[in-house]
Design a protein around this motif. Structure first.
Motif, mmCIF file in Angstrom:
data_model
loop_
_atom_site.group_PDB
_atom_site.id
_atom_site.type_symbol
_atom_site.label_atom_id
_atom_site.label_comp_id
_atom_site.label_asym_id
_atom_site.label_seq_id
_atom_site.Cartn_x
_atom_site.Cartn_y
_atom_site.Cartn_z
ATOM 1 N N ALA A 1 -13.443 -51.903 -18.427
ATOM 2 C CA ALA A 1 -12.282 -51.944 -18.148
ATOM 3 C C ALA A 1 -11.437 -52.964 -18.755
ATOM 4 O O ALA A 1 -10.239 -52.913 -19.324
ATOM 5 N N ALA A 2 -11.978 -54.313 -19.124
ATOM 6 C CA ALA A 2 -11.265 -55.143 -19.889
ATOM 7 C C ALA A 2 -11.002 -54.867 -21.186
ATOM 8 O O ALA A 2 -9.847 -55.075 -21.745
ATOM 9 N N ILE A 3 -11.977 -54.202 -21.596
ATOM 10 C CA ILE A 3 -11.546 -53.744 -23.130
ATOM 11 C C ILE A 3 -10.499 -52.580 -23.169
ATOM 12 O O ILE A 3 -9.661 -52.588 -24.026
ATOM 13 N N HIS A 4 -10.548 -51.701 -22.425
ATOM 14 C CA HIS A 4 -9.454 -50.779 -22.296
ATOM 15 C C HIS A 4 -8.216 -51.431 -22.114
ATOM 16 O O HIS A 4 -7.013 -51.024 -22.780
ATOM 17 N N LEU A 5 -8.032 -52.389 -21.203
ATOM 18 C CA LEU A 5 -6.569 -52.923 -20.931
ATOM 19 C C LEU A 5 -6.355 -53.512 -22.082
ATOM 20 O O LEU A 5 -5.152 -53.598 -22.387
ATOM 21 N N ALA A 6 -7.234 -54.406 -22.933
ATOM 22 C CA ALA A 6 -6.994 -55.125 -23.981
ATOM 23 C C ALA A 6 -6.579 -54.305 -25.081
ATOM 24 O O ALA A 6 -5.555 -54.566 -25.801
ATOM 25 N N ARG A 7 -6.971 -53.167 -25.172
ATOM 26 C CA ARG A 7 -6.516 -52.001 -26.307
ATOM 27 C C ARG A 7 -5.185 -51.643 -25.856
ATOM 28 O O ARG A 7 -4.670 -51.083 -26.801
ATOM 29 N N GLU A 8 -4.862 -51.633 -24.574
ATOM 30 C CA GLU A 8 -3.317 -51.183 -24.353
ATOM 31 C C GLU A 8 -2.419 -52.305 -24.694
ATOM 32 O O GLU A 8 -1.230 -52.092 -24.448
ATOM 33 N N GLY A 9 -3.003 -53.457 -25.075
ATOM 34 C CA GLY A 9 -1.958 -54.533 -25.520
ATOM 35 C C GLY A 9 -1.782 -55.593 -24.478
ATOM 36 O O GLY A 9 -1.046 -56.508 -24.526
#
Length: 650
Positions: A526-534
């Protein structure tokens, strides 16, 4: 019949051999290599399964041609070992009788001898030989092969190829990529020799040419030789694509099929085996570019499982053949489904690395979505039941769906009840995370297969004791799954908190600064996904390490991705209060710290729904409980238990 994917389904002639389509089963290591390094019966069945599934070629991996200088515990083919030749003969026959061409990968680990030993300490007692002397990254000494030893290894390739042909194999693949011995000679990073095998590209290619000449002399004209190479090593100091093209041109006259892969296994596992964090087909460009410069058929490989993508690769001329490994573990029937226009029934690989982690951990195989893998000798055919039973499956997650499909295929009357308005269970939430979308697709595909199998699906239906008794079923499979762990932390019930399972429903509530509370697998992804969203992401974990529940293959890639995404990691922090400003945590010394974030994702794990199990446990003559409701675990466990629970109904 009009094929939906005509180019993918078109036969191809390589050498003097005809292949029924353009879908090849790439090399995969066996599951039961005997102490004498022969092919065990389980491995024969493992390879046969892909032949049954419609692959045009099935490659047995890896046969080490020169055990004297290669201590890896892998297949050996010789006449002196009792059972060696026969084990290869039985395996070739098992593959060929289903219409596939049997191939064997000829290899040498070079300085990475011992890679396949489960007991890694044993490799320290082996001799590691390479093109040049040196020290491996793990501290082991590498000795330089003499010219006499090189000549002996070259001869061994020919002898092994001749025996493979004698055993009934109709093609051989020479492994010249991924950091093994031939690649070590090709690579300026590994090869520092000053003789005729080192220095210029022409010299570095010499060993590969001699190997191929030895094999051709042994097998004769028309016998297909496939050469696997890394189109580029993709790391500083290795050769690049431009040099990869030159290597291909220098070898093409000696081979019939050029198999272009990528990277160097020991320095880029996630490149050679693309993870869920990168696009499918990310290495195809290497084959496409090399194909422009050679006049022989070219194969491509690397996270290919989508029929439309593979059709486009062939149709546009990027490659002549597509090769798959993990995709054919996930669904060995993939080629047959494509050939018969049933592509919507394909169960896609999740790129979760369970298959490779299991091999490294237990020396066996298992696939998250295919319960047959590694258990092929237990029987791959679903045998109809002697008497039809009425079966109720409580729960529409992956385990429940697998149980329902299998029970229906056995001829039982199956009812599947799901309390929500949609099947898929915990997989439903994965639709919101792009790199995990295939996990969501798994639920959709299993739901379709259940419906096609004749399962009666009842949504918005909660299974209670009264409900089961009213239905008067013969068998009940309890697959009610797990629920999120939500501790009694002040503020964790606030409006700024989203439980990770519900993120797909509430993702619009997430602000630009987020605290992910829980550094297990779900929290990390989840953290990776959110970080990829900026978004600015803080990841909080009370233990000293992240993702300890991830398998040994996926975890290093996951941790690397966290680093690449610049996620703020706080290990040794325990959340004690949630406020509008973030999460108050205490460290190992008991000191409080504010981890800032206006949104909080709660990812503190799952717990089994034992209360429901306890209510239903005595509601039918035959009751089975599977998956997360037994113990919060993995999709792998749920599907495997669901499959066998259905087989156990008599």
């Amino acid at each position: 019949m009009e094929r939906k994917y005509p180019n993918l389904c078109k036969p191809i002639k390589i050498g003097n051999v005809y292949f029924r389509n353009r879908m090849f089963s790439a090399p995969m290591g066996g599951t039961d290599i005997t102490a004498e390094c022969t092919i065990g019966r389980a491995s024969t069945a493992f390879y046969e399964l892909r032949a049954k599934g419609g692959a045009a070629a099935v490659t047995v991996s890896e046969c080490m041609v020169h055990p004297e200088t290669d201590g890896s515990h892998a297949f050996h083919l010789d006449l002196k070992t009792v059972g060696s030749l026969s084990s290869f003969t039985y395996t070739a026959d098992a593959i060929r009788r289903h219409g596939a061409i049997a191939s064997v990968e000829l290899s040498h680990s070079g300085q990475y001898a011992g890679t396949y030993l489960t007991d890694k300490d044993k490799k320290r007692g082996l001799a590691q030989w390479g093109p040049s002397a040196g020290v491996r990254p793990d501290g082991l000494e590498v000795k330089e092969l003499t010219e006499e030893m090189i000549a002996d290894i070259v001869e061994a390739y020919g002898k092994c190829a001749a025996l493979a042909k004698r055993a009934g194999f109709e093609m051989v693949m020479v492994h010249g990529g991924h950091g093994w011995l031939i690649n070590q000679f090709l690579s300026p990073y590994f090869n520092k020799r000053k003789d005729k095998y080192g220095g210029s590209l022409e010299n570095r290619v010499r060993f590969a040419q001699e190997v191929l000449d030895s094999i051709r002399k042994a097998v004769g004209p028309g016998f297909p030789i496939e050469f696997r190479m890394s189109g580029s090593e993709l790391f500083e100091g290795g050769y690049d694509l431009e040099e990869g093209i030159q290597i291909a041109k220098l070898l093409e006259s000696r081979i019939d099929l050029l198999h272009v892969s990528a990277g160097t296994y020991q320095r880029g596992f996630a490149i050679t085996h693309p993870s869920m964090f990168v696009p499918h087909g990310c290495n195809v460009y290497l084959a496409a570019e090399i194909k422009k410069h050679v006049n022989i058929p070219v194969a491509t490989v690397g996270a290919l499982n989508d029929p439309e993508m593979m059709e486009e690769i062939i149709a546009s001329g990027k490659a002549d053949v597509v090769e798959m490994a993990r995709a054919l573990l996930a669904d060995h029937e993939l080629p047959n489904k494509i050939m018969s226009n049933r592509d919507k029934d394909i169960v896609k690989c999740l790129r979760c690395f369970t298959c490779m982690a299991e091999r490294a951990t237990t020396s066996t195989r298992r696939c998250t979505v295919n319960p047959l893998i590694g258990r092929e000798l237990d029987g791959t055919e679903i045998i109809p039941a002697a008497k039809q039973r009425k079966v109720l499956v409580a729960g529409g997650g992956p385990g429940g769906l697998e149980a329902a499909i299998t029970a229906a295929k056995r001829g039982h009357k199956v009812i599947l009840c799901e309390k929500s308005n949609e099947l898929g269970g915990i997989l439903k939430g994965e639709r919101a995370i792009p790199f995990k979308h295939e996990m969501y697709e798994l639920g959709v595909t299993l739901a379709k297969l259940a419906e096609d199998a004749g399962v009666e699906i009842r949504l918005n239906t909660t299974v209670t004791k009264e409900y089961v008794e009213k239905e008067n079923v013969d068998a009940l499979i309890i697959a009610v799954g797990s629920e999120p762990i939500i501790p009694q932390i002040p503020g964790l019930d606030g409006d700024n908190v989203i439980v990770v399972n519900n993120y797909y429903l509430e993702k619009n509530k997430v602000t630009d600064e987020v605290v992910v509370l829980g550094g297990g697998l779900a929290g990390c992804e989840a953290a990776i996904h959110l970080a990829r969203e900026g978004k600015t992401v803080h990841l909080v974990e009370m233990r000293e390490e992240l993702a300890i529940d991830a398998n040994i293959r996926h975890r290093p890639i996951l941790l690397n991705e966290i680093q690449k995404c610049n996620i703020n990691v706080h290990t040794g922090y325990k959340g004690v209060r949630v406020t509008e400003e973030g999460v108050i945590c205490v460290d190992v010394n008991g000191e409080e710290h504010l981890v800032p974030g206006s949104s909080v994702i709660c990812a503190l794990g799952q717990k089994p729904r034992r209360d429901i199990v306890d209510e239903l446990i005595d509601c039918a003559p035959h009751v089975a409980q599977i998956g997360d409701c037994v113990k919060a675990s993995t999709i792998t466990t749920a599907i495997y238990q669901g499959y066998h629970a259905a087989l156990d109904i008599n």
